[in-house]
Design a protein around this motif. Structure first.
Motif, short mmCIF file in Angstrom:
data_model
loop_
_atom_site.label_atom_id
_atom_site.label_comp_id
_atom_site.label_asym_id
_atom_site.label_seq_id
_atom_site.Cartn_x
_atom_site.Cartn_y
_atom_site.Cartn_z
N ASP A 162 39.92 41.81 48.37
CA ASP A 162 41.34 41.44 48.36
C ASP A 162 41.77 41.24 46.89
O ASP A 162 41.78 40.11 46.37
N LEU A 163 42.12 42.35 46.24
CA LEU A 163 42.39 42.30 44.80
C LEU A 163 43.67 41.53 44.50
O LEU A 163 43.81 40.92 43.44
N GLU A 164 44.61 41.58 45.44
CA GLU A 164 45.87 40.85 45.22
C GLU A 164 45.60 39.35 45.08
O GLU A 164 46.08 38.72 44.13
N MET A 213 44.63 34.51 41.63
CA MET A 213 43.76 33.42 41.16
C MET A 213 43.47 33.53 39.66
O MET A 213 43.35 32.53 38.96
N MET A 214 43.39 34.78 39.15
CA MET A 214 43.17 34.95 37.71
C MET A 214 44.36 34.41 36.93
O MET A 214 44.21 33.68 35.95
N THR A 215 45.56 34.78 37.39
CA THR A 215 46.76 34.33 36.66
C THR A 215 46.90 32.81 36.76
O THR A 215 47.26 32.15 35.77
N GLU A 216 46.58 32.27 37.93
CA GLU A 216 46.66 30.81 38.06
C GLU A 216 45.63 30.14 37.14
O GLU A 216 45.92 29.14 36.48
N ASN A 217 44.44 30.72 37.08
CA ASN A 217 43.40 30.20 36.18
C ASN A 217 43.90 30.22 34.73
O ASN A 217 43.69 29.29 33.95
N HIS A 218 44.62 31.29 34.37
CA HIS A 218 45.17 31.36 33.01
C HIS A 218 46.14 30.20 32.76
O HIS A 218 46.08 29.55 31.71
N TYR A 260 47.11 43.24 39.14
CA TYR A 260 46.95 42.23 40.18
C TYR A 260 46.99 40.83 39.59
O TYR A 260 47.42 39.87 40.25
N GLY A 261 46.53 40.72 38.34
CA GLY A 261 46.53 39.42 37.69
C GLY A 261 45.86 39.55 36.34
O GLY A 261 45.22 40.57 36.05
N ALA A 262 46.02 38.52 35.51
CA ALA A 262 45.42 38.57 34.17
C ALA A 262 45.18 37.16 33.67
O ALA A 262 45.84 36.21 34.11
N LYS A 263 44.25 37.05 32.76
CA LYS A 263 43.94 35.74 32.17
C LYS A 263 43.22 35.92 30.84
O LYS A 263 42.64 36.98 30.58
N ALA A 276 42.56 41.96 32.59
CA ALA A 276 43.56 42.21 33.63
C ALA A 276 42.92 43.06 34.73
O ALA A 276 42.18 44.01 34.45
N LEU A 277 43.21 42.70 35.97
CA LEU A 277 42.64 43.39 37.14
C LEU A 277 43.63 44.43 37.63
O LEU A 277 44.81 44.12 37.84
N THR A 278 43.14 45.65 37.82
CA THR A 278 44.06 46.73 38.21
C THR A 278 43.34 47.79 39.05
O THR A 278 42.15 47.66 39.36
N GLU A 279 44.06 48.84 39.41
CA GLU A 279 43.47 49.98 40.14
C GLU A 279 43.03 51.04 39.12
O GLU A 279 43.65 51.15 38.04
N ALA A 280 42.04 51.85 39.50
CA ALA A 280 41.50 52.87 38.58
C ALA A 280 42.60 53.74 37.97
O ALA A 280 42.61 53.98 36.76
N GLU A 281 43.54 54.19 38.80
CA GLU A 281 44.53 55.15 38.29
C GLU A 281 45.53 54.50 37.32
O GLU A 281 46.22 55.20 36.59
#
Ligand code: MEV
Length: 311
Positions: free
Chosen positions: A228-230, A235-240, A266-269, A281-286
């Motif tokens: 569940d990458l979303e 959670m990454m952005t909240e952690n940031h 999806y998020g970043a920190k 930052a979490l994203t899709e391959a493309e």
């Protein structure tokens, strides 16, 4: 004889700083970006250290005893009761930016110890390697949690908690991360001691922040394990934001996180000690090449990408 060894860099997905206080944290190795060590026997009865990346080539004994490389080599030789019969040349080359949250120091020490073990033909375990690297980390970072030496020595994604057995993580789905180096650096020791100051002066609110970070670690890891990458990104952005409230972010890191999120990551920190260094930052391959481009436009000095887990 010549032996070579290398060690990966690392990124912390969730939980830095709180991990120093015994909370859990998740870290992954970044195998593409490495530190390399080479040891060669030489005729001169001296140990020569060749570190062109650090602007140094010279005789080992002329380095201060607390120089991390000298300390590591002394620790190894005395720990294994080795008296050198011949001379050695230890060459180091690292692709890992220094003081940028990517574990450069721990990776260099790991590469040095691995090369020494290989050179003297001494078998070792990842646990032993990690313990040795931790000794060097303690000398230079004051109160390290042990996460950097663990993730790098094992070269394995881990759920880490101080003084507990490590838990290896196997991600079921490939995760794509873009890593943006802000180009700013602050020693981890500085941000860790600033958080310690906050903790001493405002322990209730900092403890509350650590507990919220722990929730990001637990829910973020659970989401990654479920694919569940979303949710993981959220959670990454909240952690940031929580790290921000601990004063370890800065304007550039916030800008990079905002740019990644506006792009649709999806998020970043921030990752690591903070107040500089990297944003992940979490994203899709493309989307990886476009997100890199976005982050470079937003002021990143360099961008990398990595894949974690199986396809
Ligand atoms: C550094 O990579 C991570 C920190 O949590 C410090 C530590 O764990 O020792 C900031």
């Amino acid at each position: 004889m010549e032996t070579t060894a290398s060690a990966s860099s690392k990124a912390i997905l969730f939980g830095e700083h709180a991990v120093v206080y015994g909370y859990p944290s998740v870290a992954v190795p970044l195998p593409e970006i490495r530190a390399n060590a080479k040891i060669k026997d030489i005729k001169r009865k001296k140990v020569i250290i060749d570190m062109p990346d650090f602007g140094k080539t010279g005789v080992f004994k002329e380095l201060a005893w607390e120089h991390p490389i000298r300390f590591a080599v002394d620790l190894f030789l005395s720990g294994h009761k080795i008296t050198l019969q011949n001379g050695l040349c230890l060459s180091l080359h690292s692709e890992i930016p220094i003081a940028s949250g990517m574990g450069s120091g721990a990776a260099i020490s790991t590469a040095v110890f691995k090369a020494l073990f290989a050179h003297f033909n001494i078998p070792y375990t990842a646990k032993k390697l990690s313990e040795l690297v931790f000794e060097v980390e303690k000398l230079h970072h004051g109160t390290p949690s042990g996460i950097d030496n663990t993730v790098i020595a094992y070269e394995q994604a881990v759920l880490f908690r101080k003084d507990e057995e490590i838990q290896r993580i196997n991600f079921p789905k490939t995760i794509h991360l873009v890593i943006a180096n802000s180009g700013f650096t602050t020693p981890t020791k500085t941000t860790v001691s600033d958080v310690a100051w906050l903790y001493e002066n405002n322990s209730t609110s900092v403890t509350d922040t650590f507990a919220q970070i722990e929730q990001c670690v637990i829910l973020g890891l659970e989401a990654l394990l479920l694919g569940d990458l979303e949710k993981a990104g959220e959670m990454m952005t909240e952690n940031h934001q929580l790290l921000r409230s601990l004063t370890v972010s800065n304007e550039r890191l916030d800008q990079l996180v905002d740019a990644a999120n506006s792009f649709g990551a999806y998020g970043a920190k921030l990752s690591g000690g903070g107040r500089g260094g990297i944003v992940i930052a979490l994203t899709e391959a493309e989307h990886v090449p476009f997100l890199k481009h976005t982050l470079l436009n937003a002021g990143a000095e360099a961008c990398y990408s990595t894949k974690i887990g199986s396809e």
